[in-house]
Write an enzyme that holds these catalytic residues in place. Structure first.
Site, mmCIF file in Angstrom:
data_model
loop_
_atom_site.group_PDB
_atom_site.id
_atom_site.type_symbol
_atom_site.label_atom_id
_atom_site.label_comp_id
_atom_site.label_asym_id
_atom_site.label_seq_id
_atom_site.Cartn_x
_atom_site.Cartn_y
_atom_site.Cartn_z
ATOM 1 N N TRP A 102 105.870 98.436 -15.706
ATOM 2 C CA TRP A 102 106.055 99.541 -14.765
ATOM 3 C C TRP A 102 105.635 100.884 -15.336
ATOM 4 O O TRP A 102 105.074 101.722 -14.631
ATOM 5 C CB TRP A 102 107.492 99.569 -14.236
ATOM 6 C CG TRP A 102 107.707 98.385 -13.340
ATOM 7 C CD1 TRP A 102 108.487 97.296 -13.591
ATOM 8 C CD2 TRP A 102 107.063 98.130 -12.070
ATOM 9 N NE1 TRP A 102 108.380 96.389 -12.563
ATOM 10 C CE2 TRP A 102 107.520 96.872 -11.622
ATOM 11 C CE3 TRP A 102 106.158 98.833 -11.284
ATOM 12 C CZ2 TRP A 102 107.094 96.299 -10.416
ATOM 13 C CZ3 TRP A 102 105.731 98.274 -10.089
ATOM 14 C CH2 TRP A 102 106.202 97.029 -9.668
ATOM 15 N N ASP A 172 111.702 106.803 -14.690
ATOM 16 C CA ASP A 172 111.808 105.803 -13.623
ATOM 17 C C ASP A 172 112.998 104.902 -13.971
ATOM 18 O O ASP A 172 112.901 104.037 -14.833
ATOM 19 C CB ASP A 172 110.512 104.990 -13.544
ATOM 20 C CG ASP A 172 110.603 103.815 -12.577
ATOM 21 O OD1 ASP A 172 111.622 103.698 -11.864
ATOM 22 O OD2 ASP A 172 109.655 103.007 -12.537
ATOM 23 N N LYS A 196 117.114 97.741 -5.506
ATOM 24 C CA LYS A 196 117.874 96.982 -6.513
ATOM 25 C C LYS A 196 119.354 97.344 -6.379
ATOM 26 O O LYS A 196 120.087 96.672 -5.664
ATOM 27 C CB LYS A 196 117.356 97.248 -7.922
ATOM 28 C CG LYS A 196 115.979 96.598 -8.161
ATOM 29 C CD LYS A 196 114.960 97.596 -8.403
ATOM 30 C CE LYS A 196 113.542 97.185 -8.670
ATOM 31 N NZ LYS A 196 112.994 95.908 -8.468
HETATM 32 N N1 PMP Z 1 109.552 100.810 -11.116
HETATM 33 C C1 PMP Z 1 110.321 99.767 -11.482
HETATM 34 C C2 PMP Z 1 111.093 99.849 -12.755
HETATM 35 C C3 PMP Z 1 110.391 98.638 -10.666
HETATM 36 O O1 PMP Z 1 111.150 97.599 -11.024
HETATM 37 C C4 PMP Z 1 109.653 98.604 -9.463
HETATM 38 C C5 PMP Z 1 109.711 97.441 -8.509
HETATM 39 N N2 PMP Z 1 110.171 96.258 -8.959
HETATM 40 C C6 PMP Z 1 108.863 99.707 -9.142
HETATM 41 C C7 PMP Z 1 108.843 100.790 -9.989
HETATM 42 C C8 PMP Z 1 108.024 99.739 -7.900
HETATM 43 O O2 PMP Z 1 108.823 99.819 -6.779
HETATM 44 P P1 PMP Z 1 108.227 99.702 -5.310
HETATM 45 O O3 PMP Z 1 107.781 98.295 -5.129
HETATM 46 O O4 PMP Z 1 109.398 100.046 -4.455
HETATM 47 O O5 PMP Z 1 107.132 100.677 -5.173
#
Ligand code: PMP
Length: 360
Positions: A102, A172, A196
């Site tokens: 991520w 994040d 989550k």
């Molecule tokens: N950051 C993290 C730490 C994640 O776990 C996720 C999704 N699993 C995201 C960003 C991306 O999220 P989204 O699919 O809602 O854009």
């Protein structure tokens, strides 16, 4: 129907009580005679709910007055672009700390928009650890330093706030938000996708320090401008109303459970039990540096990888859903967010031990 425990990484398990409240209110929300999904975001009921949800979140996380809270659309991924669009001005550089999928994705998005310095990366260690702080190559005058405090895919979690002097910290925290107390005043921006610990997918909470927002921009698309979204109380256009409503219910649930201290205690108990069971066996392995093992996303592999599909099939049949690891790393992953009861972890351990007896 027999109990199913959902170990999915997101969209993820939600508290049963919250789902029941939503079910109960679904056809007639607050005596309006209509569902919250049908209500105008500008109705007095929705505006009151929105305000209350922010008050509850501020209380739960202890958000200081000089921070704004935004309830935005577009998922956490949209923030990978919005952060540089708003903060990374020409002539400046942003520092990124890479600890997994991520943060890598966020850095690549930022590279499309401005200058990025990869200040540290654990790629050589297959993202199974966090680079030592003394190895970070931070820029002299970075616009911000970015990191992901819980890497959902590998299961790597920072156990404390990073220490970077005066550079604004952008974090994040999507996959461990509200699972532990945090000192918000140490951050410039905190990002949390909803799907989550916060609610259904479709919304992202952004907590931003006033001085980082600046004036409303004449160049940025309006919905991508933090200052504009603040000025319009996240309602420049139609927000993700149902997700926002569900988040509000979840904040109340967290308060009722005893707040973030209680969430943290539960997370320590759940993940501790699971890691202990993994460590006690030669049949299962967790490869993450023990100092940074995630309390939310517990990854593990089978020593004999040829048994993985049988493990997954058996666990699914036993009511243990979505244990398959991320496609980029394989193996197994048990996502044990706030709403996962300890009984779910116990059921997983029991299944895993039986599976080992039969196949080990
Ligand atoms: N950051 C993290 C730490 C994640 O776990 C996720 C999704 N699993 C995201 C960003 C991306 O999220 P989204 O699919 O809602 O854009």
């Amino acid at each position: 129907m027999s109990t199913v425990y959902n170990f999915g990484p997101g969209p993820a398990v939600m508290p049963k009580e919250v789902l029941e409240t939503a079910q109960h209110e679904l056809l007639d929300w607050k005596g309006t005679g209509i569902s919250v999904m049908e209500a105008s975001h500008r109705s007095k009921e929705f505006m009151a709910m929105a305000e209350e949800s922010e008050t509850d979140l501020r209380e739960i996380l202890g958000i200081p007055d000089n921070y704004k809270v935004l309830f935005l659309q577009g998922g956490a991924t949209t923030q990978f672009a919005m952060v540089p669009m708003n903060l990374l001005k020409a002539g400046k550089v942003a520092d990124y700390i890479l600890t997994g999928g991520w943060s890598v994705k966020a850095s690549k998005e930022a590279m499309r928009l401005g200058d990025v310095n990869i200040a540290a990366t654990s790629e050589e260690q297959n993202f199974m650890t966090i680079p030592d702080r003394n190895s970070w190559q931070l820029s002299d005058d970075a616009a911000y330093v970015y990191y992901c405090s819980n890497e959902t895919i590998g299961g790597v979690e920072f156990q404390s706030t990073i220490d970077v002097d005066d550079i604004p910290v952008v974090c994040d925290m999507t996959s461990h938000a509200l699972s532990r107390p945090m000192n918000v005043s140490k951050y410039g921006i905190l990002i949390a996708g909803s799907q989550k610990n916060i609610g259904p997918a479709g919304m992202t909470i952004v907590i931003i320090r006033d001085d980082l927002m600046g004036e409303e921009s004449k160049e940025l698309p309006t919905l991508m401008d933090y200052a504009h979204m603040t000025a319009t109380q996240s309602m420049s256009n139609t927000p993700s109303t149902f997700s926002w409503y569900m988040a509000g219910l979840i904040f109340k649930w967290i308060k009722k459970q005893g707040g973030l201290e209680a969430m943290e205690q539960n997370a320590i108990t759940r993940s501790g039990k699971l890691y202990q069971a993994i460590d006690a066996s030669d049949f299962y392995t967790n490869l993450i540096d023990v100092r940074y093992r995630s309390r939310m996303n517990v990854t593990f592999t089978l020593t004999d990888t040829s048994l993985e599909s049988e493990f997954l099939k058996g666990s699914e049949d036993a009511g243990l859903a979505a244990l398959k690891g991320h496609r980029s790393v394989g193996g197994m992953r048990a996502s044990i967010y706030n709403a996962m009861p300890l009984a779910g972890v116990d059921a997983l351990i029991e299944f895993a031990q039986d599976f080992e007896k039969q196949n080990g």
